[in-house]
Design a protein around this motif. Sequence first.
Motif, PDB file in Angstrom:
ATOM      1  N   GLN A  82       0.067   7.021 -13.294  1.00  0.00           N
ATOM      2  CA  GLN A  82       1.104   6.042 -12.984  1.00  0.00           C
ATOM      3  C   GLN A  82       2.445   6.387 -13.618  1.00  0.00           C
ATOM      4  O   GLN A  82       3.484   5.944 -13.149  1.00  0.00           O
ATOM      5  CB  GLN A  82       0.650   4.650 -13.451  1.00  0.00           C
ATOM      6  CG  GLN A  82      -0.498   4.098 -12.623  1.00  0.00           C
ATOM      7  CD  GLN A  82      -1.044   2.807 -13.189  1.00  0.00           C
ATOM      8  OE1 GLN A  82      -0.882   2.496 -14.372  1.00  0.00           O
ATOM      9  NE2 GLN A  82      -1.732   2.037 -12.358  1.00  0.00           N
ATOM     10  N   VAL A 103     -10.319   2.746  -0.448  1.00  0.00           N
ATOM     11  CA  VAL A 103      -9.704   4.066  -0.620  1.00  0.00           C
ATOM     12  C   VAL A 103     -10.046   4.969   0.566  1.00  0.00           C
ATOM     13  O   VAL A 103      -9.195   5.707   1.071  1.00  0.00           O
ATOM     14  CB  VAL A 103     -10.158   4.710  -1.946  1.00  0.00           C
ATOM     15  CG1 VAL A 103      -9.706   6.170  -2.022  1.00  0.00           C
ATOM     16  CG2 VAL A 103      -9.600   3.939  -3.128  1.00  0.00           C
ATOM     17  N   LEU A 161       0.092   3.857  -2.627  1.00  0.00           N
ATOM     18  CA  LEU A 161      -1.167   4.549  -2.362  1.00  0.00           C
ATOM     19  C   LEU A 161      -0.965   5.616  -1.296  1.00  0.00           C
ATOM     20  O   LEU A 161      -1.451   6.752  -1.427  1.00  0.00           O
ATOM     21  CB  LEU A 161      -2.215   3.531  -1.907  1.00  0.00           C
ATOM     22  CG  LEU A 161      -3.675   3.965  -1.875  1.00  0.00           C
ATOM     23  CD1 LEU A 161      -4.186   4.257  -3.273  1.00  0.00           C
ATOM     24  CD2 LEU A 161      -4.533   2.884  -1.217  1.00  0.00           C
ATOM     25  N   SER A 163     -12.903   0.939  -8.989  1.00  0.00           N
ATOM     26  CA  SER A 163     -11.954   1.272  -7.930  1.00  0.00           C
ATOM     27  C   SER A 163     -12.566   0.901  -6.584  1.00  0.00           C
ATOM     28  O   SER A 163     -13.758   1.123  -6.358  1.00  0.00           O
ATOM     29  CB  SER A 163     -11.645   2.771  -7.958  1.00  0.00           C
ATOM     30  OG  SER A 163     -10.784   3.139  -6.906  1.00  0.00           O
ATOM     31  N   ALA A 198      -7.915   3.742   3.489  1.00  0.00           N
ATOM     32  CA  ALA A 198      -6.505   4.048   3.262  1.00  0.00           C
ATOM     33  C   ALA A 198      -6.235   5.543   3.421  1.00  0.00           C
ATOM     34  O   ALA A 198      -5.217   5.944   4.001  1.00  0.00           O
ATOM     35  CB  ALA A 198      -6.088   3.582   1.870  1.00  0.00           C
ATOM     36  N   GLY A 230       0.841   8.633  -2.684  1.00  0.00           N
ATOM     37  CA  GLY A 230      -0.015   9.457  -3.528  1.00  0.00           C
ATOM     38  C   GLY A 230      -0.856  10.424  -2.720  1.00  0.00           C
ATOM     39  O   GLY A 230      -1.049  11.578  -3.122  1.00  0.00           O
ATOM     40  N   PHE A 231      -1.352   9.975  -1.564  1.00  0.00           N
ATOM     41  CA  PHE A 231      -2.140  10.853  -0.699  1.00  0.00           C
ATOM     42  C   PHE A 231      -1.301  12.021  -0.182  1.00  0.00           C
ATOM     43  O   PHE A 231      -1.810  13.115   0.047  1.00  0.00           O
ATOM     44  CB  PHE A 231      -2.693  10.078   0.500  1.00  0.00           C
ATOM     45  CG  PHE A 231      -3.713   9.044   0.131  1.00  0.00           C
ATOM     46  CD1 PHE A 231      -4.674   9.287  -0.829  1.00  0.00           C
ATOM     47  CD2 PHE A 231      -3.717   7.811   0.753  1.00  0.00           C
ATOM     48  CE1 PHE A 231      -5.624   8.339  -1.163  1.00  0.00           C
ATOM     49  CE2 PHE A 231      -4.657   6.840   0.438  1.00  0.00           C
ATOM     50  CZ  PHE A 231      -5.612   7.116  -0.531  1.00  0.00           C
ATOM     51  N   TRP A 234       0.812  -1.212   0.000  1.00  0.00           N
ATOM     52  CA  TRP A 234       0.000   0.000   0.000  1.00  0.00           C
ATOM     53  C   TRP A 234       0.847   1.265   0.000  1.00  0.00           C
ATOM     54  O   TRP A 234       0.312   2.361  -0.020  1.00  0.00           O
ATOM     55  CB  TRP A 234      -0.907   0.009   1.233  1.00  0.00           C
ATOM     56  CG  TRP A 234      -1.956  -1.050   1.215  1.00  0.00           C
ATOM     57  CD1 TRP A 234      -1.804  -2.354   1.567  1.00  0.00           C
ATOM     58  CD2 TRP A 234      -3.326  -0.903   0.823  1.00  0.00           C
ATOM     59  NE1 TRP A 234      -2.990  -3.041   1.429  1.00  0.00           N
ATOM     60  CE2 TRP A 234      -3.939  -2.177   0.975  1.00  0.00           C
ATOM     61  CE3 TRP A 234      -4.090   0.163   0.373  1.00  0.00           C
ATOM     62  CZ2 TRP A 234      -5.273  -2.395   0.677  1.00  0.00           C
ATOM     63  CZ3 TRP A 234      -5.422  -0.050   0.082  1.00  0.00           C
ATOM     64  CH2 TRP A 234      -5.998  -1.331   0.231  1.00  0.00           C
ATOM     65  N   LEU A 239      -8.511   8.178  -8.431  1.00  0.00           N
ATOM     66  CA  LEU A 239      -9.015   6.927  -7.862  1.00  0.00           C
ATOM     67  C   LEU A 239     -10.543   6.882  -7.883  1.00  0.00           C
ATOM     68  O   LEU A 239     -11.140   5.820  -8.100  1.00  0.00           O
ATOM     69  CB  LEU A 239      -8.516   6.775  -6.427  1.00  0.00           C
ATOM     70  CG  LEU A 239      -7.017   6.503  -6.246  1.00  0.00           C
ATOM     71  CD1 LEU A 239      -6.657   6.519  -4.765  1.00  0.00           C
ATOM     72  CD2 LEU A 239      -6.637   5.167  -6.865  1.00  0.00           C
ATOM     73  N   TYR A 267      -4.727  12.863  -6.912  1.00  0.00           N
ATOM     74  CA  TYR A 267      -4.602  11.416  -6.759  1.00  0.00           C
ATOM     75  C   TYR A 267      -5.939  10.791  -6.366  1.00  0.00           C
ATOM     76  O   TYR A 267      -6.370   9.781  -6.932  1.00  0.00           O
ATOM     77  CB  TYR A 267      -3.543  11.107  -5.709  1.00  0.00           C
ATOM     78  CG  TYR A 267      -3.154   9.653  -5.642  1.00  0.00           C
ATOM     79  CD1 TYR A 267      -2.426   9.070  -6.659  1.00  0.00           C
ATOM     80  CD2 TYR A 267      -3.514   8.870  -4.544  1.00  0.00           C
ATOM     81  CE1 TYR A 267      -2.067   7.727  -6.600  1.00  0.00           C
ATOM     82  CE2 TYR A 267      -3.156   7.538  -4.475  1.00  0.00           C
ATOM     83  CZ  TYR A 267      -2.430   6.974  -5.504  1.00  0.00           C
ATOM     84  OH  TYR A 267      -2.085   5.653  -5.435  1.00  0.00           O
ATOM     85  N   LYS A 309      -5.769   7.214 -15.223  1.00  0.00           N
ATOM     86  CA  LYS A 309      -5.031   6.346 -14.302  1.00  0.00           C
ATOM     87  C   LYS A 309      -3.656   6.008 -14.863  1.00  0.00           C
ATOM     88  O   LYS A 309      -2.653   6.044 -14.150  1.00  0.00           O
ATOM     89  CB  LYS A 309      -5.818   5.066 -14.036  1.00  0.00           C
ATOM     90  CG  LYS A 309      -5.131   4.148 -13.038  1.00  0.00           C
ATOM     91  CD  LYS A 309      -5.911   2.881 -12.811  1.00  0.00           C
ATOM     92  CE  LYS A 309      -5.195   1.979 -11.794  1.00  0.00           C
ATOM     93  NZ  LYS A 309      -5.911   0.714 -11.582  1.00  0.00           N
TER      94      LYS A 309
END
Length: 243
Positions: free
Chosen positions: A241, A163, A137, A158, A166, A140-141, A134, A152, A148, A237
């Motif tokens: 990436q 999410v 992820l 998704s 997280a 990204g936050f 994770w 998502l 981000y 997406k």
Amino acid sequence: MTTQHRVRGSTWRVILRWIPALLLIGATIALYASGLATDISFDNIQANEVRLRAEVAAAPIVALTVFVGLYAVATAAFVPVGLVLMLAGGFLFGPLVGTGATIVGSTLGAIIAYVAARFAAGDRIRAMLNRSRWRGLMAGFEQAPFRYLLTLRLVPLSPFGLVNVAAGCARAPFKPYVAATAVGAIPYSFIYSYLGAGLGQAFLGDPTPDASILLRPQVAWPLLALALVSLVSGRLKRREQTL
């Protein structure tokens, strides 16, 4: 302060921190134990259409409030009925009101789950997530929370609930989290509400339509829009990436 008092104070802080998560777990158990979680289906909504429409017409504000509350609790409690409720919103309230209700309901549910996860997750849990699969992820936050999270939210299939959790564990900034959740809910809420309204119109003319229903404009146009949004969000997406 004695050691005993410090231990007691620390214990109470842990208990208080877990109260939102425990309430959410209780709501999940209640939804499944009552049968409501499994009873929410488009078939059941169609079968009870006359009664439901009568209740909405008799008390529209109450019905809308109950719908938004149910959507919020179901979203927060990981009950996978979001798609059905989006369709039901348009089916029962019309496309525009249904869209607004689902946006509010999904955003409130996401906030509840975020708050529960943020309070419950201590430094140890966050450190563990940063060392797991994770970690991308979580990063990204921290780096670009609004962009981000919006990506998502727009990606088809998704894991919406994961999410939320997280983001809470990562302590994503609250305002960007809420804004990205609300904005990201707009396209799918709009499309599925219009699709639900279109299906409602089709069922009024024929309670048991065949596959030709997919060719009717009120059904075909939302499906085409859904395909376009899925295509665009998939490209977003892949772009995210590569950044």
